[in-house]
Design a protein around this motif. Sequence first.
Motif, PDB file in Angstrom:
ATOM      1  N   LEU A  69       0.836  -1.185   0.000  1.00  0.00           N
ATOM      2  CA  LEU A  69       0.000   0.000   0.000  1.00  0.00           C
ATOM      3  C   LEU A  69       0.882   1.250   0.000  1.00  0.00           C
ATOM      4  CD1 LEU A  69      -2.849   1.290   0.315  1.00  0.00           C
ATOM      5  CD2 LEU A  69      -2.450   1.235   2.792  1.00  0.00           C
ATOM      6  N   ILE A  70       0.659   2.116  -0.992  1.00  0.00           N
ATOM      7  CA  ILE A  70       1.387   3.380  -1.059  1.00  0.00           C
ATOM      8  C   ILE A  70       0.575   4.492  -0.401  1.00  0.00           C
ATOM      9  CG2 ILE A  70       2.352   5.122  -2.635  1.00  0.00           C
ATOM     10  CD1 ILE A  70       2.954   2.860  -4.587  1.00  0.00           C
ATOM     11  N   GLY A  71      -0.747   4.416  -0.565  1.00  0.00           N
ATOM     12  CA  GLY A  71      -1.616   5.402   0.063  1.00  0.00           C
ATOM     13  C   GLY A  71      -3.015   5.316  -0.502  1.00  0.00           C
ATOM     14  N   PHE A  72      -3.936   6.106   0.059  1.00  0.00           N
ATOM     15  CA  PHE A  72      -5.283   6.166  -0.487  1.00  0.00           C
ATOM     16  C   PHE A  72      -5.941   7.478  -0.099  1.00  0.00           C
ATOM     17  CE2 PHE A  72      -5.873   4.165   3.674  1.00  0.00           C
ATOM     18  CZ  PHE A  72      -6.985   4.833   4.192  1.00  0.00           C
ATOM     19  N   LEU A  73      -6.922   7.882  -0.917  1.00  0.00           N
ATOM     20  CA  LEU A  73      -7.740   9.056  -0.644  1.00  0.00           C
ATOM     21  C   LEU A  73      -9.149   8.559  -0.402  1.00  0.00           C
ATOM     22  CD1 LEU A  73      -7.978  12.133  -0.468  1.00  0.00           C
ATOM     23  CD2 LEU A  73      -8.439  12.168  -2.928  1.00  0.00           C
ATOM     24  N   ASN A  74      -9.687   8.859   0.775  1.00  0.00           N
ATOM     25  CA  ASN A  74     -10.974   8.315   1.176  1.00  0.00           C
ATOM     26  C   ASN A  74     -12.053   8.563   0.119  1.00  0.00           C
ATOM     27  OD1 ASN A  74     -12.770   7.031   2.942  1.00  0.00           O
ATOM     28  ND2 ASN A  74     -13.440   8.988   3.809  1.00  0.00           N
ATOM     29  N   LYS A  75     -12.730   7.486  -0.270  1.00  0.00           N
ATOM     30  CA  LYS A  75     -13.830   7.485  -1.232  1.00  0.00           C
ATOM     31  C   LYS A  75     -13.402   7.865  -2.645  1.00  0.00           C
ATOM     32  CE  LYS A  75     -17.320   8.457   2.296  1.00  0.00           C
ATOM     33  NZ  LYS A  75     -18.443   9.328   2.712  1.00  0.00           N
ATOM     34  N   ALA A  76     -12.080   7.951  -2.885  1.00  0.00           N
ATOM     35  CA  ALA A  76     -11.604   8.339  -4.211  1.00  0.00           C
ATOM     36  C   ALA A  76     -10.783   7.240  -4.874  1.00  0.00           C
ATOM     37  CB  ALA A  76     -10.785   9.622  -4.125  1.00  0.00           C
ATOM     38  N   GLY A  77      -9.759   6.722  -4.225  1.00  0.00           N
ATOM     39  CA  GLY A  77      -8.926   5.705  -4.835  1.00  0.00           C
ATOM     40  C   GLY A  77      -7.822   5.221  -3.920  1.00  0.00           C
ATOM     41  N   ILE A  78      -7.162   4.139  -4.346  1.00  0.00           N
ATOM     42  CA  ILE A  78      -6.078   3.509  -3.599  1.00  0.00           C
ATOM     43  C   ILE A  78      -4.875   3.387  -4.518  1.00  0.00           C
ATOM     44  CG2 ILE A  78      -5.381   1.441  -2.318  1.00  0.00           C
ATOM     45  CD1 ILE A  78      -8.370   0.801  -2.019  1.00  0.00           C
ATOM     46  N   VAL A  79      -3.688   3.638  -3.999  1.00  0.00           N
ATOM     47  CA  VAL A  79      -2.461   3.501  -4.777  1.00  0.00           C
ATOM     48  C   VAL A  79      -1.621   2.387  -4.171  1.00  0.00           C
ATOM     49  CG1 VAL A  79      -0.380   4.654  -5.630  1.00  0.00           C
ATOM     50  CG2 VAL A  79      -2.497   5.960  -5.338  1.00  0.00           C
ATOM     51  N   VAL A  80      -1.233   1.419  -5.012  1.00  0.00           N
ATOM     52  CA  VAL A  80      -0.411   0.296  -4.557  1.00  0.00           C
ATOM     53  C   VAL A  80       0.779   0.143  -5.503  1.00  0.00           C
ATOM     54  CG1 VAL A  80      -2.385  -0.912  -3.555  1.00  0.00           C
ATOM     55  CG2 VAL A  80      -1.672  -1.441  -5.901  1.00  0.00           C
ATOM     56  N   SER A  81       1.787  -0.580  -5.050  1.00  0.00           N
ATOM     57  CA  SER A  81       2.917  -0.878  -5.916  1.00  0.00           C
ATOM     58  C   SER A  81       2.476  -1.799  -7.041  1.00  0.00           C
ATOM     59  CB  SER A  81       4.060  -1.510  -5.115  1.00  0.00           C
ATOM     60  OG  SER A  81       3.625  -2.720  -4.501  1.00  0.00           O
ATOM     61  N   HIS A  82       3.234  -1.820  -8.131  1.00  0.00           N
ATOM     62  CA  HIS A  82       2.889  -2.634  -9.293  1.00  0.00           C
ATOM     63  C   HIS A  82       3.283  -4.092  -9.049  1.00  0.00           C
ATOM     64  CE1 HIS A  82       2.479  -3.968 -13.414  1.00  0.00           C
ATOM     65  NE2 HIS A  82       2.065  -2.770 -13.795  1.00  0.00           N
ATOM     66  N   PRO A  83       2.386  -5.045  -9.245  1.00  0.00           N
ATOM     67  CA  PRO A  83       2.743  -6.459  -9.040  1.00  0.00           C
ATOM     68  C   PRO A  83       3.807  -6.925 -10.029  1.00  0.00           C
ATOM     69  CG  PRO A  83       0.574  -6.270 -10.057  1.00  0.00           C
ATOM     70  CD  PRO A  83       0.982  -4.887  -9.671  1.00  0.00           C
ATOM     71  N   ILE A  84       4.605  -7.890  -9.570  1.00  0.00           N
ATOM     72  CA  ILE A  84       5.719  -8.412 -10.359  1.00  0.00           C
ATOM     73  C   ILE A  84       5.535  -9.909 -10.562  1.00  0.00           C
ATOM     74  CG2 ILE A  84       8.212  -8.837 -10.372  1.00  0.00           C
ATOM     75  CD1 ILE A  84       8.574  -6.237  -8.861  1.00  0.00           C
ATOM     76  N   GLN A  85       5.808 -10.358 -11.771  1.00  0.00           N
ATOM     77  CA  GLN A  85       5.768 -11.780 -12.096  1.00  0.00           C
ATOM     78  C   GLN A  85       7.051 -12.164 -12.804  1.00  0.00           C
ATOM     79  OE1 GLN A  85       2.595 -12.968 -14.730  1.00  0.00           O
ATOM     80  NE2 GLN A  85       2.888 -15.146 -14.329  1.00  0.00           N
ATOM     81  N   ASP A  86       7.752 -13.175 -12.268  1.00  0.00           N
ATOM     82  CA  ASP A  86       9.013 -13.630 -12.851  1.00  0.00           C
ATOM     83  C   ASP A  86       9.997 -12.475 -13.014  1.00  0.00           C
ATOM     84  OD1 ASP A  86       7.927 -16.206 -13.057  1.00  0.00           O
ATOM     85  OD2 ASP A  86       7.052 -15.751 -15.024  1.00  0.00           O
ATOM     86  N   GLU A  87      10.063 -11.633 -11.976  1.00  0.00           N
ATOM     87  CA  GLU A  87      10.989 -10.503 -11.902  1.00  0.00           C
ATOM     88  C   GLU A  87      10.717  -9.426 -12.952  1.00  0.00           C
ATOM     89  OE1 GLU A  87      14.983 -11.939 -11.910  1.00  0.00           O
ATOM     90  OE2 GLU A  87      14.751 -13.081 -10.051  1.00  0.00           O
ATOM     91  N   GLU A  88       9.538  -9.468 -13.542  1.00  0.00           N
ATOM     92  CA  GLU A  88       9.128  -8.454 -14.509  1.00  0.00           C
ATOM     93  C   GLU A  88       7.787  -7.862 -14.065  1.00  0.00           C
ATOM     94  OE1 GLU A  88      10.843  -7.408 -17.077  1.00  0.00           O
ATOM     95  OE2 GLU A  88      12.455  -8.931 -17.070  1.00  0.00           O
ATOM     96  N   LEU A  89       7.548  -6.600 -14.449  1.00  0.00           N
ATOM     97  CA  LEU A  89       6.268  -5.985 -14.129  1.00  0.00           C
ATOM     98  C   LEU A  89       5.148  -6.746 -14.827  1.00  0.00           C
ATOM     99  CD1 LEU A  89       7.064  -2.151 -14.422  1.00  0.00           C
ATOM    100  CD2 LEU A  89       6.872  -3.527 -12.337  1.00  0.00           C
ATOM    101  N   LEU A  90       4.119  -7.094 -14.073  1.00  0.00           N
ATOM    102  CA  LEU A  90       2.979  -7.795 -14.638  1.00  0.00           C
ATOM    103  C   LEU A  90       2.233  -6.866 -15.591  1.00  0.00           C
ATOM    104  CD1 LEU A  90       1.266 -10.456 -14.376  1.00  0.00           C
ATOM    105  CD2 LEU A  90      -0.126  -9.201 -12.717  1.00  0.00           C
TER     106      LEU A  90
END
Length: 239
Positions: free
Chosen positions: A49-70
């Motif tokens: 979790l990077i952060g969120f704005l209530n009732k607006a959105g959530i910011v998370v890190s980008h998931p990784i698969q096999d050491e590459e960005l999914l």
Amino acid sequence: MSDEFQSGPKGNEQPENLLSLNLGIGDALQLQNASASNRTSQRRYYVKLIGFLNKAGIVVSHPIQDEELLVIEDGQSFLVRGFSGRKTYEFNANVLFASAIPYPHLHLSFPKQIDCLTMRGALRIQPNLASRIEMMDASSTQAKIPAIVVDLSTSGARVHANRPFGKVGDLVKVAFRLPVDDEEQDLLISAVIRNSNSETLTENLGGAEVMTYGLEFIQAEGGMRMALQNFIYKTMAEG
């Protein structure tokens, strides 16, 4: 053994929003493709979790698969899972925007509903981590006893040691190393002995007789608590 060292469902709750969960920056989350017909067969991705704005959105890190960005498409739907203290929660969210600038991250929609379950005890894993117990012995010198962490949560641990090192109520420190963000992080956490007993290990574990101690962590806050949370949830997500 006290409730602190047991687990099991206690009841369901419906928090109105993420604010009631007291989430912190860096908390571990799990993403699973919500569009799949069989969710249990889909791969799960560990993000932060990077952060969120209530009732607006959530910011998370980008998931990784096999050491590459999914590869993530805008509008893609995920089932998001996480835990906070003794609560596990999950909700559905859509990708509003995926970006690599200024760093890889996802903007997710804010959940309209959160399914939440309160556990009787903290979430825990069985990591078998090499550790050591530090305490002051009778001669006022620091003793360091090798031990194995066989059960771990953010609130405490169960350890095996080849010899006794204290009695119920004694204060000790438990040291171990966790892999955090692809680096090894050394933790030294104060704890109080809540229970102890002798135990004979099964044959596949050597059959030796060991001392088993239930430790309750104290002052495991800030970076140490975050490291514990992330390690525990990542281990569960990859299990």
